[in-house]
Scaffold this active site. Sequence first.
Site, PDB file in Angstrom:
ATOM      1  N   ALA A 177      63.749  30.049  49.193  1.00 35.75           N
ATOM      2  CA  ALA A 177      62.782  29.971  50.295  1.00 35.75           C
ATOM      3  C   ALA A 177      61.470  29.317  49.874  1.00 35.75           C
ATOM      4  O   ALA A 177      60.726  28.821  50.717  1.00 35.75           O
ATOM      5  CB  ALA A 177      62.505  31.380  50.836  1.00 35.75           C
ATOM      6  N   HIS A 201      59.933  28.769  57.418  1.00 39.02           N
ATOM      7  CA  HIS A 201      58.802  29.441  58.036  1.00 39.02           C
ATOM      8  C   HIS A 201      57.547  28.577  57.897  1.00 39.02           C
ATOM      9  O   HIS A 201      57.444  27.745  57.002  1.00 39.02           O
ATOM     10  CB  HIS A 201      58.607  30.810  57.364  1.00 39.02           C
ATOM     11  CG  HIS A 201      57.320  31.476  57.733  1.00 39.02           C
ATOM     12  ND1 HIS A 201      57.142  32.088  58.951  1.00 39.02           N
ATOM     13  CD2 HIS A 201      56.156  31.587  57.068  1.00 39.02           C
ATOM     14  CE1 HIS A 201      55.912  32.556  58.997  1.00 39.02           C
ATOM     15  NE2 HIS A 201      55.298  32.275  57.873  1.00 39.02           N
ATOM     16  N   ALA A 203      54.716  28.766  56.542  1.00 43.21           N
ATOM     17  CA  ALA A 203      54.006  28.623  55.262  1.00 43.21           C
ATOM     18  C   ALA A 203      54.784  27.798  54.249  1.00 43.21           C
ATOM     19  O   ALA A 203      54.225  27.356  53.255  1.00 43.21           O
ATOM     20  CB  ALA A 203      53.735  30.008  54.677  1.00 43.21           C
ATOM     21  N   LYS A 204      56.070  27.576  54.483  1.00 43.43           N
ATOM     22  CA  LYS A 204      56.935  27.031  53.429  1.00 43.43           C
ATOM     23  C   LYS A 204      56.772  25.516  53.267  1.00 43.43           C
ATOM     24  O   LYS A 204      56.174  24.856  54.087  1.00 43.43           O
ATOM     25  CB  LYS A 204      58.390  27.408  53.717  1.00 43.43           C
ATOM     26  CG  LYS A 204      58.606  28.926  53.837  1.00 43.43           C
ATOM     27  CD  LYS A 204      58.353  29.668  52.533  1.00 43.43           C
ATOM     28  CE  LYS A 204      58.101  31.156  52.698  1.00 43.43           C
ATOM     29  NZ  LYS A 204      59.263  31.957  52.981  1.00 43.43           N
ATOM     30  N   LEU A 205      57.372  24.983  52.204  1.00 43.70           N
ATOM     31  CA  LEU A 205      57.186  23.566  51.853  1.00 43.70           C
ATOM     32  C   LEU A 205      57.816  22.634  52.877  1.00 43.70           C
ATOM     33  O   LEU A 205      57.379  21.506  53.068  1.00 43.70           O
ATOM     34  CB  LEU A 205      57.795  23.291  50.473  1.00 43.70           C
ATOM     35  CG  LEU A 205      57.158  24.068  49.323  1.00 43.70           C
ATOM     36  CD1 LEU A 205      57.905  23.818  48.017  1.00 43.70           C
ATOM     37  CD2 LEU A 205      55.688  23.687  49.172  1.00 43.70           C
TER      38      LEU A 205
END
Length: 427
Positions: A177, A201, A203-205
Amino acid sequence: MSQTLAVLGGPAVRTGQPWPRWPQPAPGAVDALGDVLESGRWSVAAPYTGRKPADRRFAAAFGDYLGGRHQVVPTASGTAALMAALEACGVGAGDEVILPGLSWIASASTVLGVNAVPVFADIDPLTLCIDPQAVADAVTPRTAAIVVVHLYSALADLDGVLGVASRYGLPVIEDSAQAHGACYRYRRAGTFGAVGAFSMHNAKLLTCGEGGAAVTADPELARRLEHLRADGRCLRTVPPEPGMPELVETGELMGSNRCLSEFGAALLIEQLKQLDAQNETRARNAKVLDDGLTEIGYRPQQTTPGTTLRVYFGYAVELPADAFTAAPSQAVCAALSAELGMQVRPIYPPLLASKLYAPSSRRRFALAGQLAKAAPLPRCEHAGRRFVTFHHSALLGSERDMEDIVNAFGKVLANSSAIQEEATNDG
Ligand SMILES: *Cc1c(COP(=O)(O)O)cnc(C)c1O
């Protein structure tokens, strides 16, 4: 002498300049979303319209990105991907699943979610990822799977974990994740376990707001994953007539609805195109921070040898061993945040100490007796007290921005006694 800390009313290291925003829409994002909007199909579970759904197009693009040998099953979240991964691997009621004692809560809540028992293993103190020896020590006859997590900017010791797994014949679920694009021995993270799980999500890369994917090279697991994410249905190999459903009700395996929307899939196709360039910028800036912070006594998180491409979901660094010994890292983080105008915070607490880990608050987890026996995890506890982190978006800034970060860490260190006094007074 150094200047008064911003948190104590002094001038901040950085004022006024904004940090890079996150998420950043890719150039083709608006058109891709508009295209889905007008297409008449907003879900892969809706009738076929005569063209490939975004779900399939994203699965192909991400599969190529991962090296071309993996099937990608898009999901509604990383949580959904992990739950489907565990169930696809046959994990169920009463089974034990070994996972690191330090991670985001979803690594543990998903194990509970399939009615299995989380067994927490200690971490490597430098990488913050699960220690293969601790995994080996935790194996029992009831162990059904191992979850390995690549945390912040580190890849876990995959050789070590896979070695233990093969010794005991256990499937590995690779929680990737936080590791989109990272490589271990020149192969993408997420492609080493029986199933890799990604979160998309906010916030993810790689993100579409809320989304995820489970990936596997095993066609049988892929078929199970498809059923598990789509209420027991899977895609037809040959598309039907327009107006007819593209998912077929096989009755092979009961599932749940964990599908990614067509909007999310279409957005991810565009966002994926900028992932490599962003990963490069983050890695370049992280190197500047590693050098600058090491020089003044901080100890940046390390990754496992064998990492050939490192990516940064978060920049994590350990406080100097001889500083802030009487101040909680929250106080250090408050001081850093005030200097920089961005959030610096302690890393995740050990899962067992996290207020978000509360299985007894939900009646469905009827495992109370089995959850009680938890071994102490001293390295998780130490790391939780001494590492601080900030979000990868700051690493998308300029080299000048990195200098601000190093200066703030330096200023806070020079004022370590003021922080300790303040913390003692407050306490
Ligand atoms: C974000 C994350 C998840 C869960 O993903 P969601 O999309 O938020 O459900 C799982 N594991 C780790 C390590 C994560 O960082």
